[in-house]
Motif scaffolding. Structure first.
Motif, PDB file in Angstrom:
ATOM      1  N   VAL A 194       8.407  -8.825 -11.452  1.00  0.00           N
ATOM      2  CA  VAL A 194       7.762  -8.253 -12.873  1.00  0.00           C
ATOM      3  C   VAL A 194       6.570  -8.594 -12.534  1.00  0.00           C
ATOM      4  CG1 VAL A 194       9.473  -9.059 -14.910  1.00  0.00           C
ATOM      5  CG2 VAL A 194       8.262 -10.758 -14.434  1.00  0.00           C
ATOM      6  N   PHE A 195       5.864  -9.458 -11.847  1.00  0.00           N
ATOM      7  CA  PHE A 195       4.144  -9.163 -11.611  1.00  0.00           C
ATOM      8  C   PHE A 195       3.566  -8.018 -10.806  1.00  0.00           C
ATOM      9  CE2 PHE A 195       5.313 -13.902 -11.775  1.00  0.00           C
ATOM     10  CZ  PHE A 195       3.937 -14.430 -12.542  1.00  0.00           C
ATOM     11  N   GLY A 196       4.982  -8.121  -9.917  1.00  0.00           N
ATOM     12  CA  GLY A 196       4.888  -6.845  -9.236  1.00  0.00           C
ATOM     13  C   GLY A 196       4.382  -5.160  -9.727  1.00  0.00           C
TER      14      GLY A 196
ATOM     15  N   ILE B 111      12.596  -6.221  -6.064  1.00  0.00           N
ATOM     16  CA  ILE B 111      12.267  -6.909  -5.840  1.00  0.00           C
ATOM     17  C   ILE B 111      11.075  -6.970  -5.505  1.00  0.00           C
ATOM     18  CG2 ILE B 111      12.934  -8.373  -4.114  1.00  0.00           C
ATOM     19  CD1 ILE B 111      15.792  -8.579  -5.255  1.00  0.00           C
ATOM     20  N   HIS B 112      10.975  -5.770  -5.299  1.00  0.00           N
ATOM     21  CA  HIS B 112       9.459  -5.266  -4.358  1.00  0.00           C
ATOM     22  C   HIS B 112       9.138  -4.038  -5.644  1.00  0.00           C
ATOM     23  CE1 HIS B 112      11.149  -5.799  -0.509  1.00  0.00           C
ATOM     24  NE2 HIS B 112      10.090  -6.672  -0.300  1.00  0.00           N
ATOM     25  N   GLY B 113       7.629  -4.670  -6.274  1.00  0.00           N
ATOM     26  CA  GLY B 113       7.608  -4.711  -7.697  1.00  0.00           C
ATOM     27  C   GLY B 113       7.334  -3.069  -8.320  1.00  0.00           C
ATOM     28  N   ASP B 114       6.550  -2.014  -6.973  1.00  0.00           N
ATOM     29  CA  ASP B 114       6.658  -0.782  -7.422  1.00  0.00           C
ATOM     30  C   ASP B 114       7.699   0.401  -6.634  1.00  0.00           C
ATOM     31  OD1 ASP B 114       7.169  -1.748  -3.998  1.00  0.00           O
ATOM     32  OD2 ASP B 114       4.918   0.063  -3.302  1.00  0.00           O
TER      33      ASP B 114
ATOM     34  N   ARG C 177       3.915  -4.100  -4.709  1.00  0.00           N
ATOM     35  CA  ARG C 177       5.150  -4.617  -3.564  1.00  0.00           C
ATOM     36  C   ARG C 177       5.094  -6.048  -4.014  1.00  0.00           C
ATOM     37  NH1 ARG C 177       8.266  -3.042   0.615  1.00  0.00           N
ATOM     38  NH2 ARG C 177       8.814  -4.541   2.124  1.00  0.00           N
ATOM     39  N   TYR C 178       3.839  -6.253  -3.618  1.00  0.00           N
ATOM     40  CA  TYR C 178       4.141  -7.874  -3.417  1.00  0.00           C
ATOM     41  C   TYR C 178       3.941  -8.543  -5.400  1.00  0.00           C
ATOM     42  CZ  TYR C 178       2.898  -6.554   0.236  1.00  0.00           C
ATOM     43  OH  TYR C 178       3.108  -5.728   1.919  1.00  0.00           O
TER      44      TYR C 178
END
Ligand SMILES: [Zn+2]
Length: 354
Positions: A95-97, A60-63, A103-104
């Motif tokens: 998926v964007f992060g 959910i946090h992309g990193d 993270r964002y």
């Protein structure tokens, strides 16, 4: 005991998954400005027999990558012919992060502060809304996998509402080193799902942008134990339950001055009141400051970058009732011995289901 009933087909994003089948589904979320459609990949394993609908979500946090690997391993272990209920596995929610190793979202919003979202809101609100309505609200139990933020690392731990008996039973089954009976943050997946009556475990382990073999392994085994406790997976042997070590409270110890930090304690270490946590000095060695533990506790989170500004949160300490700190340390030490961290080597054996 009553015999389990045959399961029903489930429908996600317009795709039906019949009992005894597994299916990869792409949840449409947006179109990139390259004209490339952006989708959240998910795998639905629908068991032959009825049971809970468990969502295991990560990034959910992309990193935060450990959970992505946890989901991959769990999918390799689960067979729809032996599963009771439905496993909904979503390795990458943001998926964007994930694409940006961030993270964002591209608008710098935090997806885990944006639930339940809205159809007409920011990009974060729209993604949250889509994921919440299409996936979260259709599940009966949730395990959401996280790591510490960038330049920090967490001892594997669960954040959970222990006042809810189902959540507490899931936490007990999971068997993490430490459990924190934590209040929820506004807009988090856990806050919103709990408000809908869905029990949620939030797992934290390791650091952003790295694999941590210890945190991954504990999460895989923990998720499988939760699935067994919910009756979703067969239990082949009875192992005694792990003790549940619940922190009474936690707090961050912050830098009292800026400089270069030399940490004196490791994750999972027990520290006494007044024990040296770190030394902070200027690059030429002037003005060394010694950072002390304010109370007796266990290090459950730590800053990993040697450069600190005044006020930076450096050590996350968990505090326990008297007597329990010894039990907590013994439990943590035995789990860390069982699941050691292999550093940059990532070649761990995947746990079997036995
Ligand atoms: Zn996170």
């Amino acid at each position: 005991m009553a015999r389990a009933k045959a399961n029903r087909p489930v429908l996600f994003s317009g795709v039906e998954v019949k009992p005894g089948q597994r299916q990869t589904i792409h949840l449409d979320v947006a179109q990139l400005y390259t004209h490339t459609p952006l989708t959240i990949p998910m795998e639905v394993v629908n068991g032959r027999l009825q049971g809970p609908v468990l969502l295991i979500s990560a990034a959910i946090h992309g990193d935060e990558l450990n959970g992505v690997e946890v989901v991959r391993q769990i999918l390799s272990l689960v067979d729809p012919h032996k599963l009771k209920g439905t496993l909904v596995a979503v390795p990458v929610v943001n998926v964007f992060g994930f694409l940006q190793k961030s993270r964002y979202l591209p608008d710098r919003r935090d997806l885990n502060r944006s639930f339940p979202g809205s159809l007409k809101g920011s990009i974060a609100a729209r993604l949250a809304n889509q994921f919440f309505n299409q996936v979260v609200s259709r599940c009966s139990h949730i395990i959401d996998l996280h790591t510490a933020a960038v330049h920090r690392t967490n001892l594997p731990q669960l954040r959970v509402n222990l006042d809810d008996p189902v959540s507490a039973a899931m936490a007990q089954a999971f068997g993490a080193p430490v459990v924190i009976n934590a209040a929820t943050r506004d807009g988090s997946l856990r806050a919103v799902a709990q408000a809908e009556g869905i029990p949620v475990l939030t797992y934290e382990g390791g650091e952003a942008l790295r694999f941590d073999s210890s945190a991954i392994s504990m999460a895989v085994k923990g998720c499988i134990r939760v699935m067994r406790s919910l009756g979703m997976q067969p239990s082949r042997r009875r192992s005694p339950p792990h003790p549940m070590v619940v922190a009474r409270s936690t707090s961050w110890v912050r830098a009292e001055q800026d400089g270069i930090i030399r940490s004196q304690v490791a994750l999972g270490a027990k520290v006494q009141k007044g024990e040296v946590l770190a030394k902070i000095a200027a690059p030429l060695g002037h003005g060394e400051f010694t950072l002390l533990a304010p109370k007796e506790g266990i290090v459950i989170g730590q800053h990993t970058l040697p450069l600190v500004n005044e006020g930076d949160a450096l050590f996350h300490l968990a505090y326990f009732e008297q007597q329990q700190v010894e039990e907590a340390q013994a439990h943590i030490d035995s789990l860390l011995e069982e699941e050691p961290n292999h550093g940059m080597v990532y070649d761990v054996e995947e746990p079997g289901l036995t």
